[in-house]
Design a protein around this motif. Structure first.
Motif, PDB file in Angstrom:
ATOM      1  N   TYR A  10       4.735   8.096  14.121  1.00  0.00           N
ATOM      2  CA  TYR A  10       4.962   6.651  14.013  1.00  0.00           C
ATOM      3  C   TYR A  10       4.062   6.016  12.963  1.00  0.00           C
ATOM      4  O   TYR A  10       4.404   4.997  12.375  1.00  0.00           O
ATOM      5  N   GLN A  11       2.917   6.648  12.708  1.00  0.00           N
ATOM      6  CA  GLN A  11       2.082   6.160  11.592  1.00  0.00           C
ATOM      7  C   GLN A  11       2.810   6.361  10.270  1.00  0.00           C
ATOM      8  O   GLN A  11       2.791   5.505   9.387  1.00  0.00           O
ATOM      9  N   MET A  12       3.468   7.524  10.135  1.00  0.00           N
ATOM     10  CA  MET A  12       4.220   7.781   8.894  1.00  0.00           C
ATOM     11  C   MET A  12       5.353   6.762   8.776  1.00  0.00           C
ATOM     12  O   MET A  12       5.568   6.174   7.710  1.00  0.00           O
ATOM     13  N   ARG A  13       6.073   6.584   9.889  1.00  0.00           N
ATOM     14  CA  ARG A  13       7.181   5.615   9.900  1.00  0.00           C
ATOM     15  C   ARG A  13       6.683   4.228   9.467  1.00  0.00           C
ATOM     16  O   ARG A  13       7.306   3.568   8.630  1.00  0.00           O
ATOM     17  N   ASP A  14       5.550   3.820  10.016  1.00  0.00           N
ATOM     18  CA  ASP A  14       5.054   2.469   9.733  1.00  0.00           C
ATOM     19  C   ASP A  14       4.549   2.341   8.295  1.00  0.00           C
ATOM     20  O   ASP A  14       4.661   1.282   7.686  1.00  0.00           O
ATOM     21  N   ARG A  15       3.996   3.433   7.773  1.00  0.00           N
ATOM     22  CA  ARG A  15       3.538   3.364   6.376  1.00  0.00           C
ATOM     23  C   ARG A  15       4.739   3.190   5.436  1.00  0.00           C
ATOM     24  O   ARG A  15       4.679   2.439   4.471  1.00  0.00           O
ATOM     25  N   ILE A  16       5.838   3.865   5.753  1.00  0.00           N
ATOM     26  CA  ILE A  16       7.030   3.714   4.903  1.00  0.00           C
ATOM     27  C   ILE A  16       7.550   2.273   4.997  1.00  0.00           C
ATOM     28  O   ILE A  16       7.922   1.663   3.991  1.00  0.00           O
ATOM     29  N   LYS A  17       7.536   1.729   6.221  1.00  0.00           N
ATOM     30  CA  LYS A  17       8.026   0.350   6.381  1.00  0.00           C
ATOM     31  C   LYS A  17       7.167  -0.615   5.560  1.00  0.00           C
ATOM     32  O   LYS A  17       7.676  -1.527   4.919  1.00  0.00           O
ATOM     33  N   ALA A  18       5.856  -0.387   5.592  1.00  0.00           N
ATOM     34  CA  ALA A  18       4.957  -1.256   4.820  1.00  0.00           C
ATOM     35  C   ALA A  18       5.234  -1.100   3.322  1.00  0.00           C
ATOM     36  O   ALA A  18       5.259  -2.086   2.574  1.00  0.00           O
ATOM     37  N   ALA A  19       5.483   0.145   2.887  1.00  0.00           N
ATOM     38  CA  ALA A  19       5.773   0.371   1.463  1.00  0.00           C
ATOM     39  C   ALA A  19       7.073  -0.341   1.073  1.00  0.00           C
ATOM     40  O   ALA A  19       7.188  -0.880  -0.036  1.00  0.00           O
ATOM     41  N   ARG A  20       8.038  -0.366   1.983  1.00  0.00           N
ATOM     42  CA  ARG A  20       9.296  -1.087   1.712  1.00  0.00           C
ATOM     43  C   ARG A  20       9.017  -2.574   1.487  1.00  0.00           C
ATOM     44  O   ARG A  20       9.555  -3.195   0.566  1.00  0.00           O
ATOM     45  N   GLY A  21       8.169  -3.130   2.382  1.00  0.00           N
ATOM     46  CA  GLY A  21       7.834  -4.549   2.260  1.00  0.00           C
ATOM     47  C   GLY A  21       7.150  -4.839   0.931  1.00  0.00           C
ATOM     48  O   GLY A  21       7.495  -5.791   0.224  1.00  0.00           O
ATOM     49  N   ASP A  22       6.184  -3.989   0.577  1.00  0.00           N
ATOM     50  CA  ASP A  22       5.444  -4.181  -0.680  1.00  0.00           C
ATOM     51  C   ASP A  22       6.384  -4.079  -1.881  1.00  0.00           C
ATOM     52  O   ASP A  22       6.309  -4.874  -2.821  1.00  0.00           O
ATOM     53  N   LEU A  23       7.272  -3.086  -1.826  1.00  0.00           N
ATOM     54  CA  LEU A  23       8.176  -2.871  -2.958  1.00  0.00           C
ATOM     55  C   LEU A  23       9.111  -4.067  -3.123  1.00  0.00           C
ATOM     56  O   LEU A  23       9.283  -4.582  -4.236  1.00  0.00           O
ATOM     57  N   ALA A  24       9.702  -4.501  -2.006  1.00  0.00           N
ATOM     58  CA  ALA A  24      10.628  -5.641  -2.082  1.00  0.00           C
ATOM     59  C   ALA A  24       9.903  -6.874  -2.615  1.00  0.00           C
ATOM     60  O   ALA A  24      10.440  -7.614  -3.451  1.00  0.00           O
ATOM     61  N   ALA A  25       8.662  -7.088  -2.155  1.00  0.00           N
ATOM     62  CA  ALA A  25       7.915  -8.267  -2.599  1.00  0.00           C
ATOM     63  C   ALA A  25       7.643  -8.190  -4.097  1.00  0.00           C
ATOM     64  O   ALA A  25       7.822  -9.168  -4.833  1.00  0.00           O
ATOM     65  N   LYS A  26       7.248  -7.013  -4.571  1.00  0.00           N
ATOM     66  CA  LYS A  26       6.908  -6.889  -5.995  1.00  0.00           C
ATOM     67  C   LYS A  26       8.155  -6.928  -6.882  1.00  0.00           C
ATOM     68  O   LYS A  26       8.056  -7.229  -8.072  1.00  0.00           O
ATOM     69  N   LEU A  27       9.321  -6.600  -6.311  1.00  0.00           N
ATOM     70  CA  LEU A  27      10.552  -6.614  -7.112  1.00  0.00           C
ATOM     71  C   LEU A  27      11.234  -7.987  -7.068  1.00  0.00           C
ATOM     72  O   LEU A  27      12.210  -8.205  -7.786  1.00  0.00           O
ATOM     73  N   SER A  28      10.744  -8.874  -6.230  1.00  0.00           N
ATOM     74  CA  SER A  28      11.431 -10.173  -6.116  1.00  0.00           C
ATOM     75  C   SER A  28      11.214 -10.962  -7.414  1.00  0.00           C
ATOM     76  O   SER A  28      10.187 -10.835  -8.075  1.00  0.00           O
ATOM     77  N   GLY A  29      12.202 -11.743  -7.772  1.00  0.00           N
ATOM     78  CA  GLY A  29      12.105 -12.499  -9.018  1.00  0.00           C
ATOM     79  C   GLY A  29      12.740 -11.794 -10.196  1.00  0.00           C
ATOM     80  O   GLY A  29      12.912 -12.375 -11.262  1.00  0.00           O
ATOM     81  N   LEU A  30      13.120 -10.535 -10.021  1.00  0.00           N
ATOM     82  CA  LEU A  30      13.799  -9.803 -11.102  1.00  0.00           C
ATOM     83  C   LEU A  30      15.282 -10.198 -11.109  1.00  0.00           C
ATOM     84  O   LEU A  30      15.789 -10.743 -10.121  1.00  0.00           O
ATOM     85  N   PRO A  31      16.006  -9.890 -12.195  1.00  0.00           N
ATOM     86  CA  PRO A  31      17.425 -10.275 -12.260  1.00  0.00           C
ATOM     87  C   PRO A  31      18.273  -9.677 -11.129  1.00  0.00           C
ATOM     88  O   PRO A  31      19.331 -10.190 -10.811  1.00  0.00           O
ATOM     89  N   LYS A  32      17.838  -8.602 -10.519  1.00  0.00           N
ATOM     90  CA  LYS A  32      18.599  -8.003  -9.421  1.00  0.00           C
ATOM     91  C   LYS A  32      17.845  -8.233  -8.105  1.00  0.00           C
ATOM     92  O   LYS A  32      16.619  -8.141  -8.076  1.00  0.00           O
ATOM     93  N   ASP A  33      18.616  -8.521  -7.051  1.00  0.00           N
ATOM     94  CA  ASP A  33      18.003  -8.756  -5.737  1.00  0.00           C
ATOM     95  C   ASP A  33      17.733  -7.413  -5.051  1.00  0.00           C
ATOM     96  O   ASP A  33      18.664  -6.637  -4.824  1.00  0.00           O
TER      97      ASP A  33
END
Ligand code: LMR
Length: 393
Positions: A311-334
């Motif tokens: 579950y630690q691995m699962r949660d780390r991936i979820k956190a990475a998803r959040g970080d990635l989505a946040a850093k990609l926001s504002g680009l021409p593609k959603d």
């Protein structure tokens, strides 16, 4: 001239071939998001503590290394069966589990077994699916066709999926991803699984679950929902399990194939057929990894530790998803969909040219299908990944 003279070069594997290209890339800042391997925050394949302890226990009482039984280690098989059916005694009594060479080897034994029982059956895989599904079932001699699953414009195309399943011939083998769909990361809801189970029952389809990511979605029990739900419909069913990801035991090839029959007598006959398949493919499986996994699954304290680490691995991936989505926001593609997907992968919607440009210009390796392994993203490489994606939009 010999039979070898005119042999042509085969294409590289779309996934493991990408790792070969990555390894031979001399750029030090390279990032491998191609293969489905979980890396920890330091970018390393982790050695789980439960596995370390299980290994120490196994080695402290090392047994001579004779041949294993054809179907593998009995204690391991029983533990896998309990995991697959969430310890349901009725289901376990009419199911058999054989040790498999990872998830792929387990799928391959299942394919061989089904080829023997129903050689003319068709195999249906999702569009898209893990690249090796089509190759593996086609190699076993099946005609492989597809059912609608994901469409970039509509997302999960559940209506299309149901329509295609309803049109399938009785006996058709239906490959399903139990959870953390590879490559899209989009799964069915519980209600949708129930609807699929009803179609499977009515159309007399043969569900074959690929369960390579149990525990990476919601949790071990919840991720097995589709399997235990389908079992209620009394349909013949196969499940391929893998501990490559969930125990970080990739190289040991620790998997299992579970087949659910109608009763214990039928299950015994199915096991006899599976053993013939295994004997003629590779005789019997290796013992080391299965012994370690058996320790982890059977000992209550190691089992508890495993769940916590999983579950630690699962949660780390979820956190990475959040970080990635946040850093990609504002680009021409959603890219906000990245947080809606589950498991190791994100299907980015980027095309093969864009994926190639990311590799060539930024040393960021993903698959031509647009799949990236989010489980390999960490604080040190995320900005490079984001820059690579931004540059190809
Ligand atoms: C993947 O999809 O990348 C993994 O399951 C590894 C593999 O064997 O393809």
């Amino acid at each position: 001239m010999t039979i070898f003279t005119d042999v042509e070069m085969s294409p590289k594997d779309p996934i493991l071939g990408m790792t070969e290209a990555f390894v031979s890339d001399s750029r030090t800042e390279k990032v491998n998001l191609g293969v489905g391997v979980y890396l920890n925050a330091q970018g390393k394949v982790p050695i789980l503590d439960c596995v370390r302890q299980g290994t120490q226990r196994y080695l402290s009482d090392l047994k001579p290394c004779s041949y294993q039984p054809i179907d593998g280690l009995a204690a391991y098989n029983a533990a896998v069966r309990a995991l697959v059916f969430n310890r349901n005694d009725d289901l376990m009594a009419r199911a058999v589990t054989v040790q498999g060479l990872g998830g792929t080897g387990s799928l391959r034994v299942g394919a061989q077994f089904l080829k023997q029982l129903n050689p003319d059956a068709k195999v249906l895989i999702s569009t898209p699916s893990w690249e090796n599904h089509e190759a593996l079932f086609a190699r076993t001699g099946f005609t492989v066709e597809s059912y609608r699953y994901y469409d970039a414009n509509v997302g999960l195309d559940f209506a299309g999926m149901l329509e295609d399943l309803n049109a399938a011939d009785p006996g058709t083998i239906l490959i399903l991803h139990a959870r953390c769909h590879n490559p899209t990361g989009y799964d069915l809801t519980a209600e949708q699984w129930v609807q699929v189970a009803e179609v499977v029952k009515e159309r007399e389809l043969v569900p074959f679950f690929d369960m390579a990511y149990q525990g990476f979605g919601t949790g071990i029990e919840a991720d097995g929902f589709a399997v235990t739900e389908f079992a209620k419909y009394d349909v013949p069913m196969l499940v391929a399990t893998s501990f490559s990801k969930s125990m970080s035991l990739y190289g040991e090839r620790v998997g299992g194939l579970t087949v659910l029959g109608n009763d214990a007598d039928e299950a015994a006959r199915l096991l006899s057929v599976l053993k013939v398949c295994i004997r003629t493919l590779y005789s019997n499986p290796p013992s080391y990894g299965a012994n370690i996994a058996a320790q982890v699954l059977s000992d209550p304290s190691l089992r508890q530790l495993w769940e916590a680490e999983l579950y630690q691995m699962r949660d780390r991936i979820k956190a990475a998803r959040g970080d990635l989505a946040a850093k990609l926001s504002g680009l021409p593609k959603d890219f906000s969909f990245v947080t809606e997907q589950a498991g190791l992968f994100s299907y980015t919607g980027l095309n093969p040219d864009q994926m190639r440009a990311m590799r060539e210009n930024h040393a960021v390796y993903g698959l031509d299908s647009g799949r990236i392994c989010v489980a390999a993203i960490n604080d040190d490489n995320i900005d490079r990944v984001v820059a690579a994606i931004a540059s190809v939009l």
